[in-house]
Structures are given as structure tokens and as C-alpha cells.
Design a protein around this motif. Structure first.
Motif, PDB file in Angstrom:
ATOM      1  N   THR A  83       0.828  -1.206   0.000  1.00 28.48           N
ATOM      2  CA  THR A  83       0.000   0.000   0.000  1.00 28.48           C
ATOM      3  C   THR A  83       0.861   1.253   0.000  1.00 28.48           C
ATOM      4  O   THR A  83       0.529   2.253  -0.669  1.00 28.48           O
ATOM      5  CB  THR A  83      -0.931   0.008   1.231  1.00 28.48           C
ATOM      6  OG1 THR A  83      -1.730  -1.179   1.232  1.00 28.48           O
ATOM      7  CG2 THR A  83      -1.841   1.224   1.214  1.00 28.48           C
ATOM      8  N   MET A  84       1.968   1.208   0.722  1.00 29.39           N
ATOM      9  CA  MET A  84       2.884   2.354   0.770  1.00 29.39           C
ATOM     10  C   MET A  84       3.547   2.602  -0.577  1.00 29.39           C
ATOM     11  O   MET A  84       3.960   3.726  -0.869  1.00 29.39           O
ATOM     12  CB  MET A  84       3.946   2.125   1.850  1.00 29.39           C
ATOM     13  CG  MET A  84       3.397   2.111   3.266  1.00 29.39           C
ATOM     14  SD  MET A  84       4.644   1.623   4.488  1.00 29.39           S
ATOM     15  CE  MET A  84       5.844   2.955   4.298  1.00 29.39           C
ATOM     16  N   LEU A  85       3.621   1.565  -1.424  1.00 28.14           N
ATOM     17  CA  LEU A  85       4.245   1.706  -2.738  1.00 28.14           C
ATOM     18  C   LEU A  85       3.199   2.079  -3.786  1.00 28.14           C
ATOM     19  O   LEU A  85       3.007   1.395  -4.791  1.00 28.14           O
ATOM     20  CB  LEU A  85       4.949   0.396  -3.122  1.00 28.14           C
ATOM     21  CG  LEU A  85       6.112  -0.022  -2.204  1.00 28.14           C
ATOM     22  CD1 LEU A  85       6.623  -1.398  -2.608  1.00 28.14           C
ATOM     23  CD2 LEU A  85       7.229   1.011  -2.262  1.00 28.14           C
ATOM     24  N   CYS A  86       2.468   3.158  -3.497  1.00 25.58           N
ATOM     25  CA  CYS A  86       1.505   3.725  -4.447  1.00 25.58           C
ATOM     26  C   CYS A  86       0.301   2.831  -4.725  1.00 25.58           C
ATOM     27  O   CYS A  86      -0.298   2.921  -5.811  1.00 25.58           O
ATOM     28  CB  CYS A  86       2.192   4.077  -5.763  1.00 25.58           C
ATOM     29  SG  CYS A  86       3.535   5.264  -5.567  1.00 25.58           S
ATOM     30  N   VAL A  87      -0.051   1.940  -3.819  1.00 25.89           N
ATOM     31  CA  VAL A  87      -1.285   1.148  -3.843  1.00 25.89           C
ATOM     32  C   VAL A  87      -1.313   0.061  -4.925  1.00 25.89           C
ATOM     33  O   VAL A  87      -1.719  -1.069  -4.662  1.00 25.89           O
ATOM     34  CB  VAL A  87      -2.538   2.047  -4.006  1.00 25.89           C
ATOM     35  CG1 VAL A  87      -3.805   1.206  -4.026  1.00 25.89           C
ATOM     36  CG2 VAL A  87      -2.600   3.082  -2.889  1.00 25.89           C
ATOM     37  N   PHE A  88      -0.880   0.348  -6.131  1.00 23.82           N
ATOM     38  CA  PHE A  88      -0.996  -0.608  -7.233  1.00 23.82           C
ATOM     39  C   PHE A  88      -0.351  -1.967  -6.923  1.00 23.82           C
ATOM     40  O   PHE A  88      -0.879  -3.000  -7.349  1.00 23.82           O
ATOM     41  CB  PHE A  88      -0.399  -0.016  -8.516  1.00 23.82           C
ATOM     42  CG  PHE A  88      -1.225   1.085  -9.088  1.00 23.82           C
ATOM     43  CD1 PHE A  88      -2.447   0.818  -9.708  1.00 23.82           C
ATOM     44  CD2 PHE A  88      -0.814   2.406  -8.989  1.00 23.82           C
ATOM     45  CE1 PHE A  88      -3.222   1.839 -10.222  1.00 23.82           C
ATOM     46  CE2 PHE A  88      -1.588   3.435  -9.506  1.00 23.82           C
ATOM     47  CZ  PHE A  88      -2.797   3.156 -10.125  1.00 23.82           C
ATOM     48  N   PRO A  89       0.790  -2.008  -6.200  1.00 30.47           N
ATOM     49  CA  PRO A  89       1.349  -3.321  -5.859  1.00 30.47           C
ATOM     50  C   PRO A  89       0.414  -4.203  -5.041  1.00 30.47           C
ATOM     51  O   PRO A  89       0.598  -5.418  -4.991  1.00 30.47           O
ATOM     52  CB  PRO A  89       2.608  -2.964  -5.053  1.00 30.47           C
ATOM     53  CG  PRO A  89       3.020  -1.632  -5.582  1.00 30.47           C
ATOM     54  CD  PRO A  89       1.713  -0.917  -5.845  1.00 30.47           C
ATOM     55  N   VAL A  90      -0.606  -3.591  -4.408  1.00 29.91           N
ATOM     56  CA  VAL A  90      -1.584  -4.380  -3.646  1.00 29.91           C
ATOM     57  C   VAL A  90      -2.286  -5.367  -4.569  1.00 29.91           C
ATOM     58  O   VAL A  90      -2.582  -6.505  -4.181  1.00 29.91           O
ATOM     59  CB  VAL A  90      -2.605  -3.464  -2.949  1.00 29.91           C
ATOM     60  CG1 VAL A  90      -3.700  -4.285  -2.282  1.00 29.91           C
ATOM     61  CG2 VAL A  90      -1.917  -2.577  -1.929  1.00 29.91           C
ATOM     62  N   ILE A  91      -2.559  -4.937  -5.803  1.00 35.38           N
ATOM     63  CA  ILE A  91      -3.209  -5.817  -6.766  1.00 35.38           C
ATOM     64  C   ILE A  91      -2.324  -7.020  -7.048  1.00 35.38           C
ATOM     65  O   ILE A  91      -2.803  -8.159  -7.137  1.00 35.38           O
ATOM     66  CB  ILE A  91      -3.521  -5.053  -8.068  1.00 35.38           C
ATOM     67  CG1 ILE A  91      -4.472  -3.893  -7.771  1.00 35.38           C
ATOM     68  CG2 ILE A  91      -4.126  -5.989  -9.119  1.00 35.38           C
ATOM     69  CD1 ILE A  91      -4.746  -3.010  -8.978  1.00 35.38           C
ATOM     70  N   TYR A  92      -1.027  -6.757  -7.174  1.00 35.89           N
ATOM     71  CA  TYR A  92      -0.097  -7.858  -7.448  1.00 35.89           C
ATOM     72  C   TYR A  92      -0.017  -8.834  -6.283  1.00 35.89           C
ATOM     73  O   TYR A  92      -0.118 -10.051  -6.469  1.00 35.89           O
ATOM     74  CB  TYR A  92       1.295  -7.297  -7.758  1.00 35.89           C
ATOM     75  CG  TYR A  92       2.381  -8.342  -7.670  1.00 35.89           C
ATOM     76  CD1 TYR A  92       2.513  -9.329  -8.647  1.00 35.89           C
ATOM     77  CD2 TYR A  92       3.257  -8.379  -6.581  1.00 35.89           C
ATOM     78  CE1 TYR A  92       3.488 -10.303  -8.553  1.00 35.89           C
ATOM     79  CE2 TYR A  92       4.233  -9.347  -6.483  1.00 35.89           C
ATOM     80  CZ  TYR A  92       4.343 -10.305  -7.468  1.00 35.89           C
ATOM     81  OH  TYR A  92       5.303 -11.278  -7.361  1.00 35.89           O
ATOM     82  N   VAL A  93       0.159  -8.321  -5.060  1.00 37.33           N
ATOM     83  CA  VAL A  93       0.353  -9.218  -3.909  1.00 37.33           C
ATOM     84  C   VAL A  93      -0.937  -9.903  -3.492  1.00 37.33           C
ATOM     85  O   VAL A  93      -0.897 -10.858  -2.706  1.00 37.33           O
ATOM     86  CB  VAL A  93       0.961  -8.461  -2.703  1.00 37.33           C
ATOM     87  CG1 VAL A  93       2.301  -7.857  -3.069  1.00 37.33           C
ATOM     88  CG2 VAL A  93       0.004  -7.404  -2.160  1.00 37.33           C
ATOM     89  N   SER A  94      -2.089  -9.437  -3.994  1.00 41.93           N
ATOM     90  CA  SER A  94      -3.355 -10.075  -3.628  1.00 41.93           C
ATOM     91  C   SER A  94      -3.387 -11.536  -4.062  1.00 41.93           C
ATOM     92  O   SER A  94      -4.000 -12.378  -3.387  1.00 41.93           O
ATOM     93  CB  SER A  94      -4.537  -9.326  -4.256  1.00 41.93           C
ATOM     94  OG  SER A  94      -4.496  -9.394  -5.677  1.00 41.93           O
ATOM     95  N   VAL A  95      -2.705 -11.852  -5.175  1.00 36.06           N
ATOM     96  CA  VAL A  95      -2.685 -13.234  -5.659  1.00 36.06           C
ATOM     97  C   VAL A  95      -1.822 -14.128  -4.766  1.00 36.06           C
ATOM     98  O   VAL A  95      -2.303 -15.173  -4.298  1.00 36.06           O
ATOM     99  CB  VAL A  95      -2.225 -13.290  -7.130  1.00 36.06           C
ATOM    100  CG1 VAL A  95      -1.948 -14.734  -7.560  1.00 36.06           C
ATOM    101  CG2 VAL A  95      -3.281 -12.678  -8.028  1.00 36.06           C
ATOM    102  N   PRO A  96      -0.546 -13.786  -4.495  1.00 41.55           N
ATOM    103  CA  PRO A  96       0.239 -14.636  -3.594  1.00 41.55           C
ATOM    104  C   PRO A  96      -0.371 -14.787  -2.205  1.00 41.55           C
ATOM    105  O   PRO A  96      -0.312 -15.864  -1.612  1.00 41.55           O
ATOM    106  CB  PRO A  96       1.595 -13.911  -3.523  1.00 41.55           C
ATOM    107  CG  PRO A  96       1.682 -13.130  -4.787  1.00 41.55           C
ATOM    108  CD  PRO A  96       0.275 -12.708  -5.075  1.00 41.55           C
ATOM    109  N   ILE A  97      -0.977 -13.705  -1.692  1.00 41.65           N
ATOM    110  CA  ILE A  97      -1.588 -13.792  -0.366  1.00 41.65           C
ATOM    111  C   ILE A  97      -2.791 -14.728  -0.388  1.00 41.65           C
ATOM    112  O   ILE A  97      -3.012 -15.510   0.548  1.00 41.65           O
ATOM    113  CB  ILE A  97      -1.984 -12.393   0.136  1.00 41.65           C
ATOM    114  CG1 ILE A  97      -0.723 -11.604   0.492  1.00 41.65           C
ATOM    115  CG2 ILE A  97      -2.908 -12.483   1.348  1.00 41.65           C
ATOM    116  CD1 ILE A  97      -0.987 -10.191   0.939  1.00 41.65           C
ATOM    117  N   ALA A  98      -3.590 -14.673  -1.459  1.00 43.41           N
ATOM    118  CA  ALA A  98      -4.731 -15.585  -1.590  1.00 43.41           C
ATOM    119  C   ALA A  98      -4.258 -17.032  -1.662  1.00 43.41           C
ATOM    120  O   ALA A  98      -4.904 -17.940  -1.119  1.00 43.41           O
ATOM    121  CB  ALA A  98      -5.551 -15.224  -2.826  1.00 43.41           C
TER     122      ALA A  98
END
Length: 252
Positions: free
Chosen positions: A149-164
Motif C-alpha cells: 500500500t505504501m508503494l503507491c497502492v498498485f502493488p496491492v493488486i499484485y500481492v493479492s494473488v500470492p496472499i490468496a
């Protein structure tokens, strides 16, 4: 399973078919929708005390705002510190419960999919010897989301897959170390990111739409469907041990 073995299986995995996994997810959902509903209800019941306690800091914050002019702004800031700590602690407790319950649901999915006998233990990973590992994984996933989230929010979309995928990787490999589970989740997520993300979005939208058509309350019945594609992403990419495959064959 070691991380190196996991990585080798992922790298050698076949290309996945969106329609095949989606159809298999629907078929498995028909077998586990009751367990999915129970899992969600149990999670909600366990979180009710946490939600109640988490509202106390908000009430306290409102009280402090009303009396800030009397006690001074410095004191109001100091009084907010313990409230902030309480919110963090109880938020972490909620994440631990959610993580453990969903991992338990994936274990049940595997049992139903492979026709294995055994009780539907929803609290399997919230007991020793797994509770400590669930705590560390919950904390790690929280940290990853905050960093993304601190890295301009867009990386959240990327990490959502590994976290899932982290839930199912842990559920299928609870003997792995925390670091290996995280690395394995990102390894699988990187390799199968697009199809996993697409299935997550479609399954989530479909479960929400169908749930709303069932008078709104049906959302609780269909919500667990959005979790199932991740199970098949894991199964088709990594697979299970030979002993599990043998049990499936012997059951027919």
C-alpha cells in the motif's frame, strides 16, 4: 515438501485452462457449500467479541475529542496511544482467526475432493502445533499488504494473488517453515498470476451476484465459492503426494 521441490513442480506445471478450473470449482462447491457456510458463520461468531472491543477505542476517541479542550491536546494524543495499540492487537486477532479458518476450509475441500474420510475440523489450524505458524503468517501477510500500500497502492493488486494462495499453500503444507510458505506462495503466484487473478475476480463477482439474487442473505452461502479456484490452481500446478492420490483411487 521442501521449497525446492515445490519450486520444481511449479516450474514444470502444465498450462492451466480457465474453463476447466472454473467448472471443477463449481462441482466442488456443490460438495462443500455447507462447510463453507459453517466456516463463515463460525468466523463471524468468533469475531463478534473482537469487533465489540475494537469499537471501544472509537468511543474513547469521541470522548477525548469532547474533552480535549479541558485536558489539553498533548494529553489527548497520549491517551490515543493505548487505543491505537488495542486496535492493532484485536485486528491481528481477527486476521489470525480468518487465516486459520480459511486454511481449515481448504483442508476440508481437499478431503471432499479426494473422497477422504475424516471429520470437518474447522479449527484444525487454530490449535497446536499450527497456531504459532498461523500467527506469523497472518502478521507477515499484514506486513506485505501495508508495504504494498505504501508503494503507491498498485502493488496491492499484485500481492493479492500470492496472499490468496498463501492460505492453500499453508493448508496443504503445514510442515513447511513460514519463510518457505511465503516464498512458495509468491513462486506459484508469479507463475500463475493472470489466471489466478482472473478466476478470483470472476468467482468473487459471480458469488456476489448469485448471493444477492438469493435475497441478500444468500451471499453467506455463495461467498466460499470465491475461495475454491485457488485450491485448484494449487492442485493442478503442484499436486499432492502419492499417498493422497492413492487414497483417491482406492475410494472408487
Amino acid at each position: 515438501m521442501t521449497f525446492q521441490e515445490f519450486k520444481t513442480r511449479v516450474q514444470q506445471a502444465k498450462d492451466l485452462d480457465f474453463g476447466d478450473i472454473f467448472n471443477k470449482s463449481i462441482a466442488l462447491f456443490k460438495k462443500v457449500w455447507v462447510q463453507g457456510l459453517i466456516m463463515l458463520l463460525l468466523t463471524m461468531v468468533m469475531m463478534i467479541p473482537i469487533w465489540f472491543v475494537m469499537y471501544l477505542p472509537m468511543i474513547g476517541a469521541g470522548f477525548i475529542d469532547l474533552t480535549a479542550s479541558e485536558i489539553g491536546s498533548d494529553w489527548s494524543v497520549l491517551l490515543m496511544i493505548p487505543f491505537g495499540i488495542l486496535v492493532f492487537v484485536f485486528s491481528l486477532c481477527a486476521m489470525i482467526i480468518s487465516f486459520g479458518m480459511r486454511a481449515g476450509f481448504y483442508r476440508i475441500c481437499k478431503m471432499k475432493d479426494l473422497n477422504q474420510a475424516g471429520p470437518d475440523d474447522y479449527f484444525y489450524y487454530l490449535k497446536k502445533p499450527y497456531l504459532g505458524k498461523v500467527f506469523k503468517l497472518s502478521l507477515a501477510s499484514f506486513g506485505i499488504v501495508i508495504l504494498a500500500t505504501m508503494l503507491c497502492v498498485f502493488p496491492v493488486i499484485y500481492v493479492s494473488v500470492p496472499i490468496a494462495l498463501m492460505y492453500v499453500v499453508f493448508a496443504m503444507n503445514p510442515e513447511m517453515s513460514v519463510s518457505d510458505i511465503i516464498k512458495s506462495s509468491f513462486e506459484l503466484g508469479n507463475k500463475k498470476w493472470f489466471i489466478t487473478f482472473a478466476l478470483m475476480i470472476i468467482a468473487g463477482l459471480l458469488s456476489g451476484i448469485v448471493g444477492m439474487l438469493l435475497c441478500g442473505i444468500g451471499v453467506y452461502i455463495t461467498a466460499s465459492f470465491s475461495y475454491i479456484p485457488a485450491y485448484y490452481i494449487y492442485k493442478e500446478s503442484v499436486g499432492f503426494d502419492d499417498s493422497d492420490e492413492l487414497k483417491q483411487i482406492e475410494s472408487f
